[in-house]
Design a protein around this motif. Structure first.
Motif, PDB file in Angstrom:
ATOM      1  N   ASP A   1       0.837  -1.135  -0.077  1.00 31.74           N
ATOM      2  CA  ASP A   1      -0.071   0.131  -0.119  1.00 31.74           C
ATOM      3  C   ASP A   1       0.971   1.163  -0.126  1.00 31.74           C
ATOM      4  O   ASP A   1       0.376   2.213  -0.617  1.00 31.74           O
ATOM      5  N   ALA A   2       2.018   1.306   0.744  1.00 34.77           N
ATOM      6  CA  ALA A   2       2.843   2.128   0.804  1.00 34.77           C
ATOM      7  C   ALA A   2       3.679   2.613  -0.650  1.00 34.77           C
ATOM      8  O   ALA A   2       3.655   3.873  -1.035  1.00 34.77           O
ATOM      9  N   LEU A   3       3.961   1.675  -1.145  1.00 29.44           N
ATOM     10  CA  LEU A   3       4.715   1.754  -2.516  1.00 29.44           C
ATOM     11  C   LEU A   3       3.548   2.289  -3.460  1.00 29.44           C
ATOM     12  O   LEU A   3       3.860   3.247  -4.258  1.00 29.44           O
ATOM     13  N   ARG A   4       2.142   1.933  -3.437  1.00 24.98           N
ATOM     14  CA  ARG A   4       1.390   2.151  -4.267  1.00 24.98           C
ATOM     15  C   ARG A   4       0.913   3.898  -4.208  1.00 24.98           C
ATOM     16  O   ARG A   4       0.778   4.836  -5.062  1.00 24.98           O
ATOM     17  N   ALA A   5       1.133   4.197  -2.535  1.00 24.43           N
ATOM     18  CA  ALA A   5       0.827   5.624  -2.472  1.00 24.43           C
ATOM     19  C   ALA A   5       2.101   6.521  -2.772  1.00 24.43           C
ATOM     20  O   ALA A   5       1.659   7.520  -3.167  1.00 24.43           O
ATOM     21  N   VAL A   6       2.968   6.069  -2.644  1.00 29.07           N
ATOM     22  CA  VAL A   6       4.035   7.038  -3.158  1.00 29.07           C
ATOM     23  C   VAL A   6       4.047   7.154  -4.554  1.00 29.07           C
ATOM     24  O   VAL A   6       4.212   8.348  -4.944  1.00 29.07           O
ATOM     25  N   LEU A   7       3.745   6.218  -5.410  1.00 27.51           N
ATOM     26  CA  LEU A   7       3.771   6.360  -6.838  1.00 27.51           C
ATOM     27  C   LEU A   7       2.576   7.061  -7.189  1.00 27.51           C
ATOM     28  O   LEU A   7       2.495   8.344  -8.047  1.00 27.51           O
TER      29      LEU A   7
END
Length: 160
Positions: A127-133
Motif C-alpha cells: 500500500d505504501a509503494l502504491r501511495a508513493v507512486l
C-alpha cells in the motif's frame, strides 16, 4: 629431500587490451551519459510503468493470504517484483520507493510461512509503494512518506 627446479609462468593478460581504466573516462563522456539518463528518466512515467508490478504484488499477496501454504512461493514472487521496482526507484528519482522496497525485501526474504501480523506488514508495504507512486512523491523532502517508511522499518525490525 632433493630440490626440484620450479619455473613460474606468468601468462600475458590479453583481456587487458580490451578494457579501459574507468578512471580514464572523460568527464564529457560521463556528462553526456548522465544527460541521456535524465532525458530518458524524464520521459518515463514510473507510475504507469510500475502499475503492472503493483497489481502482480497484490495478486501474490492475496494468494498468500488465501492459502498460507503458498507463503514461500508468493513471498518470493513479491520479493522479485519489489527488488525490480526498488531499482527503478533509484533510477527515476523515487528514493521512497527504493527505501520502502528495501524494507519489504528485507522482511520477506526467505519467508516460509506467514502469520496474520506478517501478512499485514506485507500489505502495508505494498500500500505504501502504491501511495508513493500515486502521489508522485519523487525526490527528497516528503515528510509523510519518510514517516511511513520509518514506521514500516520499525515494524520489520520488531517482527524479524
Amino acid at each position: 629431500m632433493a630440490k626440484k627446479n620450479i619455473e613460474i609462468i606468468h601468462p600475458a593478460n590479453k583481456l587487458k587490451q580490451y578494457i579501459t581504466d574507468p578512471r580514464s573516462l572523460s568527464t564529457s563522456a560521463v556528462a553526456k551519459a548522465e544527460a541521456a539518463m535524465q532525458k530518458v528518466a524524464g520521459s518515463i512515467d514510473l507510475t504507469k510503468e510500475a502499475e503492472p508490478s503493483l497489481k502482480e504484488m497484490q495478486t501474490a499477496y492475496q494468494a498468500m493470504k488465501a492459502d498460507r501454504s503458498q507463503a514461500q512461493e508468493q513471498s518470493q514472487r513479491i520479493y522479485n517484483l519489489t527488488h525490480d521496482l526498488r531499482g527503478l526507484g533509484s533510477n527515476f528519482n523515487y528514493p521512497l520507493i527504493t527505501r520502502i522496497g528495501g524494507s519489504l525485501c528485507r522482511f520477506i526474504e526467505g519467508m516460509e510461512t506467514a502469520t496474520d501480523t506478517q501478512l499485514e506488514i506485507v500489505r502495508a508495504h505494498i500500500d505504501a509503494l502504491r501511495a508513493v507512486l500515486h502521489n508522485k512523491m519523487s525526490g527528497e523532502g516528503h515528510a509523510i512518506g519518510i514517516q511511513i517508511a520509518e514506521g514500516l522499518e520499525t515494524l520489520v525490525r520488531e517482527e524479524r
